[in-house]
Design a protein around this motif. Structure first.
Motif, PDB file in Angstrom:
ATOM      1  N   VAL A  37      42.554  36.423  27.345  1.00 31.43           N
ATOM      2  CA  VAL A  37      43.641  36.249  26.497  1.00 31.43           C
ATOM      3  C   VAL A  37      44.130  37.711  25.991  1.00 31.43           C
ATOM      4  O   VAL A  37      44.678  38.118  25.025  1.00 31.43           O
ATOM      5  CB  VAL A  37      43.074  35.493  24.901  1.00 31.43           C
ATOM      6  CG1 VAL A  37      43.072  34.297  25.270  1.00 31.43           C
ATOM      7  CG2 VAL A  37      41.747  36.494  24.568  1.00 31.43           C
ATOM      8  N   SER A  38      44.277  38.496  27.154  1.00 30.25           N
ATOM      9  CA  SER A  38      44.640  39.984  27.125  1.00 30.25           C
ATOM     10  C   SER A  38      46.289  39.714  26.730  1.00 30.25           C
ATOM     11  O   SER A  38      46.910  39.193  27.730  1.00 30.25           O
ATOM     12  CB  SER A  38      44.361  40.726  28.459  1.00 30.25           C
ATOM     13  OG  SER A  38      45.121  41.970  28.336  1.00 30.25           O
ATOM     14  N   GLY A  39      46.520  40.213  25.583  1.00 28.80           N
ATOM     15  CA  GLY A  39      48.150  40.392  25.450  1.00 28.80           C
ATOM     16  C   GLY A  39      48.821  38.903  24.955  1.00 28.80           C
ATOM     17  O   GLY A  39      49.706  38.649  24.776  1.00 28.80           O
ATOM     18  N   SER A  40      47.762  38.069  24.493  1.00 30.50           N
ATOM     19  CA  SER A  40      48.197  36.575  24.118  1.00 30.50           C
ATOM     20  C   SER A  40      47.196  36.221  23.145  1.00 30.50           C
ATOM     21  O   SER A  40      46.380  36.831  22.652  1.00 30.50           O
ATOM     22  CB  SER A  40      48.433  35.718  25.680  1.00 30.50           C
ATOM     23  OG  SER A  40      46.948  35.498  26.111  1.00 30.50           O
ATOM     24  N   SER A  41      47.176  34.827  23.096  1.00 35.69           N
ATOM     25  CA  SER A  41      46.110  34.216  22.021  1.00 35.69           C
ATOM     26  C   SER A  41      45.300  32.931  22.837  1.00 35.69           C
ATOM     27  O   SER A  41      45.823  32.568  23.878  1.00 35.69           O
ATOM     28  CB  SER A  41      47.130  33.575  20.767  1.00 35.69           C
ATOM     29  OG  SER A  41      47.798  32.371  21.054  1.00 35.69           O
ATOM     30  N   TRP A  42      44.211  32.470  21.966  1.00 36.79           N
ATOM     31  CA  TRP A  42      43.839  31.150  22.584  1.00 36.79           C
ATOM     32  C   TRP A  42      44.533  30.076  22.836  1.00 36.79           C
ATOM     33  O   TRP A  42      44.930  29.165  23.629  1.00 36.79           O
ATOM     34  CB  TRP A  42      42.561  30.941  21.990  1.00 36.79           C
ATOM     35  CG  TRP A  42      41.383  31.761  21.950  1.00 36.79           C
ATOM     36  CD1 TRP A  42      40.925  32.780  21.124  1.00 36.79           C
ATOM     37  CD2 TRP A  42      40.614  32.390  23.510  1.00 36.79           C
ATOM     38  NE1 TRP A  42      39.881  33.504  21.718  1.00 36.79           N
ATOM     39  CE2 TRP A  42      39.809  33.154  23.115  1.00 36.79           C
ATOM     40  CE3 TRP A  42      40.748  31.659  24.473  1.00 36.79           C
ATOM     41  CZ2 TRP A  42      39.046  33.819  23.935  1.00 36.79           C
ATOM     42  CZ3 TRP A  42      40.030  32.047  25.651  1.00 36.79           C
ATOM     43  CH2 TRP A  42      38.988  33.193  25.172  1.00 36.79           C
ATOM     44  N   ASN A  43      45.293  29.842  21.576  1.00 36.87           N
ATOM     45  CA  ASN A  43      46.232  28.840  21.616  1.00 36.87           C
ATOM     46  C   ASN A  43      47.378  28.977  22.796  1.00 36.87           C
ATOM     47  O   ASN A  43      47.902  27.970  23.529  1.00 36.87           O
ATOM     48  CB  ASN A  43      47.372  28.814  20.321  1.00 36.87           C
ATOM     49  CG  ASN A  43      46.643  28.055  19.187  1.00 36.87           C
ATOM     50  OD1 ASN A  43      45.664  27.025  19.770  1.00 36.87           O
ATOM     51  ND2 ASN A  43      46.917  27.922  18.104  1.00 36.87           N
ATOM     52  N   ASP A  44      47.936  30.096  23.147  1.00 35.83           N
ATOM     53  CA  ASP A  44      48.654  30.282  24.167  1.00 35.83           C
ATOM     54  C   ASP A  44      48.188  29.996  25.753  1.00 35.83           C
ATOM     55  O   ASP A  44      48.658  29.562  26.574  1.00 35.83           O
ATOM     56  CB  ASP A  44      49.125  31.723  24.363  1.00 35.83           C
ATOM     57  CG  ASP A  44      50.283  32.096  23.147  1.00 35.83           C
ATOM     58  OD1 ASP A  44      50.906  31.197  22.569  1.00 35.83           O
ATOM     59  OD2 ASP A  44      50.271  33.443  22.960  1.00 35.83           O
ATOM     60  N   LEU A  45      46.815  30.398  25.746  1.00 33.77           N
ATOM     61  CA  LEU A  45      46.234  29.995  27.084  1.00 33.77           C
ATOM     62  C   LEU A  45      45.791  28.571  27.189  1.00 33.77           C
ATOM     63  O   LEU A  45      46.122  28.216  28.212  1.00 33.77           O
ATOM     64  CB  LEU A  45      44.526  30.493  26.901  1.00 33.77           C
ATOM     65  CG  LEU A  45      43.566  30.300  28.024  1.00 33.77           C
ATOM     66  CD1 LEU A  45      44.146  31.001  29.379  1.00 33.77           C
ATOM     67  CD2 LEU A  45      42.299  30.896  27.759  1.00 33.77           C
ATOM     68  N   ILE A  46      45.661  27.971  26.093  1.00 33.99           N
ATOM     69  CA  ILE A  46      45.321  26.466  26.088  1.00 33.99           C
ATOM     70  C   ILE A  46      46.583  25.613  26.561  1.00 33.99           C
ATOM     71  O   ILE A  46      46.544  24.745  27.385  1.00 33.99           O
ATOM     72  CB  ILE A  46      44.716  25.827  24.993  1.00 33.99           C
ATOM     73  CG1 ILE A  46      43.154  26.555  24.637  1.00 33.99           C
ATOM     74  CG2 ILE A  46      44.496  24.318  25.052  1.00 33.99           C
ATOM     75  CD1 ILE A  46      42.540  26.216  23.379  1.00 33.99           C
ATOM     76  N   SER A  47      47.609  26.068  25.866  1.00 40.94           N
ATOM     77  CA  SER A  47      49.100  25.702  26.116  1.00 40.94           C
ATOM     78  C   SER A  47      49.620  25.822  27.558  1.00 40.94           C
ATOM     79  O   SER A  47      50.051  24.774  28.285  1.00 40.94           O
ATOM     80  CB  SER A  47      50.102  26.255  25.161  1.00 40.94           C
ATOM     81  OG  SER A  47      49.870  25.912  23.888  1.00 40.94           O
ATOM     82  N   LEU A  48      49.208  27.023  28.092  1.00 40.59           N
ATOM     83  CA  LEU A  48      49.393  27.247  29.546  1.00 40.59           C
ATOM     84  C   LEU A  48      48.727  26.379  30.549  1.00 40.59           C
ATOM     85  O   LEU A  48      49.242  26.011  31.352  1.00 40.59           O
ATOM     86  CB  LEU A  48      49.167  28.523  29.676  1.00 40.59           C
ATOM     87  CG  LEU A  48      49.400  29.267  31.051  1.00 40.59           C
ATOM     88  CD1 LEU A  48      50.758  28.987  31.630  1.00 40.59           C
ATOM     89  CD2 LEU A  48      49.106  30.776  31.246  1.00 40.59           C
ATOM     90  N   ALA A  49      47.457  26.117  30.119  1.00 38.27           N
ATOM     91  CA  ALA A  49      46.506  25.518  31.079  1.00 38.27           C
ATOM     92  C   ALA A  49      47.198  23.905  31.048  1.00 38.27           C
ATOM     93  O   ALA A  49      46.917  23.286  32.088  1.00 38.27           O
ATOM     94  CB  ALA A  49      45.093  25.353  30.637  1.00 38.27           C
ATOM     95  N   GLU A  50      47.278  23.339  29.964  1.00 38.98           N
ATOM     96  CA  GLU A  50      47.820  22.021  30.023  1.00 38.98           C
ATOM     97  C   GLU A  50      49.114  21.641  30.833  1.00 38.98           C
ATOM     98  O   GLU A  50      49.562  21.038  31.161  1.00 38.98           O
ATOM     99  CB  GLU A  50      48.113  21.697  28.368  1.00 38.98           C
ATOM    100  CG  GLU A  50      46.670  21.384  27.534  1.00 38.98           C
ATOM    101  CD  GLU A  50      47.121  20.901  26.296  1.00 38.98           C
ATOM    102  OE1 GLU A  50      46.412  19.669  25.945  1.00 38.98           O
ATOM    103  OE2 GLU A  50      47.623  21.580  25.548  1.00 38.98           O
ATOM    104  N   ALA A  51      50.117  23.023  30.488  1.00 44.86           N
ATOM    105  CA  ALA A  51      51.286  22.900  31.379  1.00 44.86           C
ATOM    106  C   ALA A  51      51.196  22.915  32.724  1.00 44.86           C
ATOM    107  O   ALA A  51      51.721  22.398  33.408  1.00 44.86           O
ATOM    108  CB  ALA A  51      52.340  24.153  30.650  1.00 44.86           C
ATOM    109  N   MET A  52      50.180  23.793  32.934  1.00 46.26           N
ATOM    110  CA  MET A  52      49.880  23.912  34.324  1.00 46.26           C
ATOM    111  C   MET A  52      49.648  22.655  35.260  1.00 46.26           C
ATOM    112  O   MET A  52      49.996  22.456  36.054  1.00 46.26           O
ATOM    113  CB  MET A  52      49.034  24.940  34.715  1.00 46.26           C
ATOM    114  CG  MET A  52      49.384  26.381  34.604  1.00 46.26           C
ATOM    115  SD  MET A  52      48.398  27.509  35.586  1.00 46.26           S
ATOM    116  CE  MET A  52      46.599  27.288  34.558  1.00 46.26           C
TER     117      MET A  52
END
Length: 265
Positions: free
Chosen positions: A239-254
């Motif tokens: 989560v460098s430079g982002s947030s856990w919510n951003d990471l989880i959303s990115l994983a789902e979108a991928m």
């Protein structure tokens, strides 16, 4: 080149059948219900614990949260314990694949093992190796499918006319180095993630089929995926430079994009 197509279902099956949240959960530390709260809070501060379980007999019946009890000056832990809410509980057999969206709604979960609370999971546990394996698997399959689409939409090396000359030269240099080691295969195999991204986004038909709103939106999204891949490869914070919510959303979108990639024949 259909044999290059790896299915996200295979990855999903691996994690659903073999890797559960047991591999990322931490044991929940617990204190007796009759323990003095002030002493326990001091111990929690020294150990940097935000939450501990409260034990009655041999069973953890609730928990106390340090941040909500800073004003309390006396009493027993059992007097201030919170009862576990169903939304806070997750079975130890839950597949790791299903953990991410649940954590997005509840950033702290208590783990149920044989109907007894035994562990705890927070977003910080997503830094652990099993989650990194899952995310790296997703982004690797995505990159493999981008290459497959390049092969499909750029027959007879037509991609070389689209790729910027400096990027084409990088691929050729890597290809020549592999030739010297007797390892070279196809020049396409030496494209970097950014090259595959550019070539796929250059095709309006692919933008539509992949349900990317625009070339710019697709570029932002795939750059985020590439940055995640780089953080994973170099064992950096997820989560460098982002947030856990951003990471989880990115994983789902991928995962959704990967499925759409695989539907293109």
């Amino acid at each position: 080149m259909k044999h290059l197509k790896s299915r996200s279902q295979d990855l999903r099956s691996l994690f659903e059948n073999n890797i559960t949240i047991e591999y990322v959960a931490e044991p929940l530390k617990a204190v007796p219900a009759e323990a003095e709260l002030v002493e326990v809070l001091g111990w929690m501060r020294s150990q940097d614990f935000d939450v501990v379980g409260v034990e009655t007999g041999d069973t953890i019946t609730g928990y106390i949260e340090r941040s909500s009890l800073v004003q309390v000056k006396s009493g027993k832990c059992g007097d201030y314990q919170r009862v576990f809410h169903p939304k806070e509980l997750i079975a130890i057999s839950t597949p790791l694949m299903k953990l991410l969206p649940i954590l997005q709604q509840n950033p702290r979960l208590f783990v149920l093992d044989c109907n007894q609370v035994s562990g705890i999971i927070t977003c910080g546990d997503l830094q652990k190796a099993p989650v990194r394996m899952l995310l790296f698997g997703l982004v690797t399959l995505l990159e493999m499918n981008l290459l497959r689409l390049v092969r499909l939409y750029y027959p007879q090396d037509a991609w070389q006319k689209v790729l910027k000359p400096d990027r084409l030269e990088v691929a050729r240099r890597l290809w020549r180095e592999s030739q010297e080691r007797n390892e070279a295969t196809d020049l396409l195999d030496y494209l970097q993630f950014c090259d595959k991204r550019e070539l796929v986004l250059h095709q309006p038909e692919l933008l539509e089929q992949l349900e990317l709103k625009s070339k710019r939106a697709g570029e932002r999204f795939l750059k985020s995926a590439e940055q995640l891949r780089n953080r994973l490869a170099h064992a950096q914070s997820l989560v460098s430079g982002s947030s856990w919510n951003d990471l989880i959303s990115l994983a789902e979108a991928m995962e959704k994009l990967l499925i759409r990639c695989e539907e293109i024949e």
